[in-house]
Design an enzyme around this catalytic site. Sequence first.
Site, PDB file in Angstrom:
ATOM      1  N   LYS A 102       0.833  -1.216   0.000  1.00  0.00           N
ATOM      2  CA  LYS A 102       0.000   0.000   0.000  1.00  0.00           C
ATOM      3  C   LYS A 102       0.865   1.262   0.000  1.00  0.00           C
ATOM      4  O   LYS A 102       0.619   2.181  -0.767  1.00  0.00           O
ATOM      5  CB  LYS A 102      -0.912   0.055   1.244  1.00  0.00           C
ATOM      6  CG  LYS A 102      -1.958  -1.022   1.337  1.00  0.00           C
ATOM      7  CD  LYS A 102      -2.922  -0.733   2.482  1.00  0.00           C
ATOM      8  CE  LYS A 102      -2.277  -0.709   3.846  1.00  0.00           C
ATOM      9  NZ  LYS A 102      -1.787  -2.018   4.321  1.00  0.00           N
ATOM     10  N   ARG A 141      -9.576   1.502   8.637  1.00  0.00           N
ATOM     11  CA  ARG A 141      -9.170   0.145   9.013  1.00  0.00           C
ATOM     12  C   ARG A 141     -10.264  -0.579   9.765  1.00  0.00           C
ATOM     13  O   ARG A 141     -10.099  -1.741  10.140  1.00  0.00           O
ATOM     14  CB  ARG A 141      -7.974   0.216   9.946  1.00  0.00           C
ATOM     15  CG  ARG A 141      -6.713  -0.066   9.237  1.00  0.00           C
ATOM     16  CD  ARG A 141      -5.596  -0.039  10.217  1.00  0.00           C
ATOM     17  NE  ARG A 141      -4.518   0.594   9.544  1.00  0.00           N
ATOM     18  CZ  ARG A 141      -3.291   0.151   9.522  1.00  0.00           C
ATOM     19  NH1 ARG A 141      -2.945  -0.910  10.191  1.00  0.00           N
ATOM     20  NH2 ARG A 141      -2.374   0.770   8.844  1.00  0.00           N
ATOM     21  N   ARG A 170      11.380  -5.552   5.158  1.00  0.00           N
ATOM     22  CA  ARG A 170      10.990  -4.136   4.962  1.00  0.00           C
ATOM     23  C   ARG A 170      11.842  -3.194   5.816  1.00  0.00           C
ATOM     24  O   ARG A 170      12.106  -3.449   6.975  1.00  0.00           O
ATOM     25  CB  ARG A 170       9.516  -3.969   5.326  1.00  0.00           C
ATOM     26  CG  ARG A 170       9.031  -2.525   5.269  1.00  0.00           C
ATOM     27  CD  ARG A 170       7.556  -2.435   5.191  1.00  0.00           C
ATOM     28  NE  ARG A 170       6.877  -2.597   6.457  1.00  0.00           N
ATOM     29  CZ  ARG A 170       5.548  -2.491   6.601  1.00  0.00           C
ATOM     30  NH1 ARG A 170       4.783  -2.255   5.550  1.00  0.00           N
ATOM     31  NH2 ARG A 170       5.000  -2.651   7.785  1.00  0.00           N
ATOM     32  N   ARG A 183      11.440  -0.927  11.146  1.00  0.00           N
ATOM     33  CA  ARG A 183      10.388  -0.355  11.997  1.00  0.00           C
ATOM     34  C   ARG A 183      10.276  -1.094  13.325  1.00  0.00           C
ATOM     35  O   ARG A 183      10.312  -2.313  13.344  1.00  0.00           O
ATOM     36  CB  ARG A 183       9.050  -0.420  11.260  1.00  0.00           C
ATOM     37  CG  ARG A 183       8.618   0.905  10.704  1.00  0.00           C
ATOM     38  CD  ARG A 183       7.432   0.781   9.825  1.00  0.00           C
ATOM     39  NE  ARG A 183       6.265   0.201  10.479  1.00  0.00           N
ATOM     40  CZ  ARG A 183       5.077   0.072   9.888  1.00  0.00           C
ATOM     41  NH1 ARG A 183       4.927   0.486   8.649  1.00  0.00           N
ATOM     42  NH2 ARG A 183       4.064  -0.455  10.527  1.00  0.00           N
ATOM     43  N   ARG A 241      -0.856  -7.716  13.997  1.00  0.00           N
ATOM     44  CA  ARG A 241      -1.452  -6.813  12.998  1.00  0.00           C
ATOM     45  C   ARG A 241      -2.191  -7.593  11.920  1.00  0.00           C
ATOM     46  O   ARG A 241      -3.256  -7.180  11.458  1.00  0.00           O
ATOM     47  CB  ARG A 241      -0.381  -5.907  12.382  1.00  0.00           C
ATOM     48  CG  ARG A 241       0.069  -4.933  13.421  1.00  0.00           C
ATOM     49  CD  ARG A 241       1.000  -3.809  13.075  1.00  0.00           C
ATOM     50  NE  ARG A 241       1.656  -3.661  11.835  1.00  0.00           N
ATOM     51  CZ  ARG A 241       2.969  -3.896  11.645  1.00  0.00           C
ATOM     52  NH1 ARG A 241       3.715  -4.355  12.610  1.00  0.00           N
ATOM     53  NH2 ARG A 241       3.507  -3.651  10.481  1.00  0.00           N
TER      54      ARG A 241
HETATM   55  P1  ADP Z   1       0.990  -1.503   8.657  1.00  0.00           P
HETATM   56  O1  ADP Z   1       0.034  -1.449   7.503  1.00  0.00           O
HETATM   57  O2  ADP Z   1       2.223  -2.321   8.378  1.00  0.00           O
HETATM   58  O3  ADP Z   1       0.328  -1.935   9.946  1.00  0.00           O
HETATM   59  P2  ADP Z   1       0.951   1.400   9.055  1.00  0.00           P
HETATM   60  O4  ADP Z   1       2.115   2.310   8.930  1.00  0.00           O
HETATM   61  O5  ADP Z   1      -0.188   1.615   8.149  1.00  0.00           O
HETATM   62  O6  ADP Z   1       1.579  -0.052   8.895  1.00  0.00           O
HETATM   63  O7  ADP Z   1       0.385   1.435  10.558  1.00  0.00           O
HETATM   64  C1  ADP Z   1       1.253   1.257  11.664  1.00  0.00           C
HETATM   65  C2  ADP Z   1       0.429   1.249  12.947  1.00  0.00           C
HETATM   66  O8  ADP Z   1      -0.221   2.526  13.110  1.00  0.00           O
HETATM   67  C3  ADP Z   1      -0.703   0.236  13.024  1.00  0.00           C
HETATM   68  O9  ADP Z   1      -0.264  -1.034  13.475  1.00  0.00           O
HETATM   69  C4  ADP Z   1      -1.641   0.905  14.042  1.00  0.00           C
HETATM   70  O10 ADP Z   1      -1.165   0.758  15.363  1.00  0.00           O
HETATM   71  C5  ADP Z   1      -1.510   2.377  13.688  1.00  0.00           C
HETATM   72  N1  ADP Z   1      -2.532   2.818  12.696  1.00  0.00           N
HETATM   73  C6  ADP Z   1      -2.292   3.276  11.450  1.00  0.00           C
HETATM   74  N2  ADP Z   1      -3.438   3.576  10.817  1.00  0.00           N
HETATM   75  C7  ADP Z   1      -4.438   3.293  11.694  1.00  0.00           C
HETATM   76  C8  ADP Z   1      -5.867   3.365  11.637  1.00  0.00           C
HETATM   77  N3  ADP Z   1      -6.509   3.795  10.546  1.00  0.00           N
HETATM   78  N4  ADP Z   1      -6.575   2.989  12.732  1.00  0.00           N
HETATM   79  C9  ADP Z   1      -5.968   2.551  13.837  1.00  0.00           C
HETATM   80  N5  ADP Z   1      -4.635   2.450  13.959  1.00  0.00           N
HETATM   81  C10 ADP Z   1      -3.861   2.810  12.904  1.00  0.00           C
END
Ligand code: ADP
Length: 245
Positions: free
Chosen positions: A17, A93, A130, A162, A173
């Site tokens: 993504k 999400r 990653r 990360r 996750r």
């Molecule tokens: P990934 O898709 O690998 O989980 P992201 O960078 O999109 O990585 O998100 C990292 C973390 O940030 C998530 O595990 C969550 O804790 C938080 N997060 C990001 N976007 C959201 C969202 N829309 N709702 C709730 N938590 C979020």
Amino acid sequence: MIPGGRLVVLGKQGAGKGTQCVRLSHHYVIPHISTGDMLRGEIKAGTALGLEAKRHMDEGDLIPDEVVLSMVAKRLDQDDTRTRGFVLDGFPRTVAQAEGLDDLLRPAVLDLSINIVVPTQLVLRRLASRRICEDCGTIYSTVAPPRVGWICDVCGGEVVHREDDTEAAIHRRLDLYEQETAPLISWYRRAGTLVSVSGVGSPDAVSDRLVAAIDDHRRAGGFGPPLPAGEAGAGEGDRDDLAGR
Ligand code: ADP
């Protein structure tokens, strides 16, 4: 003029993504809004929101819906997103976030949600390798590293593993993805704004598929008219769902 759009990109962790949303943002000249990047920015800046977010993120848990929604609401209220639209990455999400997004956009509507489909075995391999720039969020991997050391090609920042890309947090996750995010796929399908695209293959091959799917949808009349400035209101997709690509 290149037409804008209001796009949501869905897909498991490691589906690509982040990489693809940057490309879509350049292709359609629309802001890329990544809630993960915004939250990491808050952590880096040491804000109260950042402190709260870090607790959840380190465990691989989601940030509460109302916290994320109010952060996104502020971003969607800016001029660039009101006039050009956006590509949303990592948001919504949960179904509650998707409903909140609809409310934020009204009277405008989302043009398209795109589900990037990748088998779990492949995302696990991608996540293990990653790496990310801690300043601008550009994504690399051990097989496609920056040109010089672990220094970001785009901004010169440090490229790191990360903190939440540990095995335990990744599994948490992915579980949460199945429970909370996968239901969004049928939610958007029912709304008639979903297209699924295979995320297997090179980044260029996947970008070509995404652009073709978006342009097909626009040609079929699936996009609303662009909003003049100031008028905006405040389990995995099935393989047979792939749009013939
Ligand atoms: P990934 O898709 O690998 O989980 P992201 O960078 O999109 O990585 O998100 C990292 C973390 O940030 C998530 O595990 C969550 O804790 C938080 N997060 C990001 N976007 C959201 C969202 N829309 N709702 C709730 N938590 C979020």
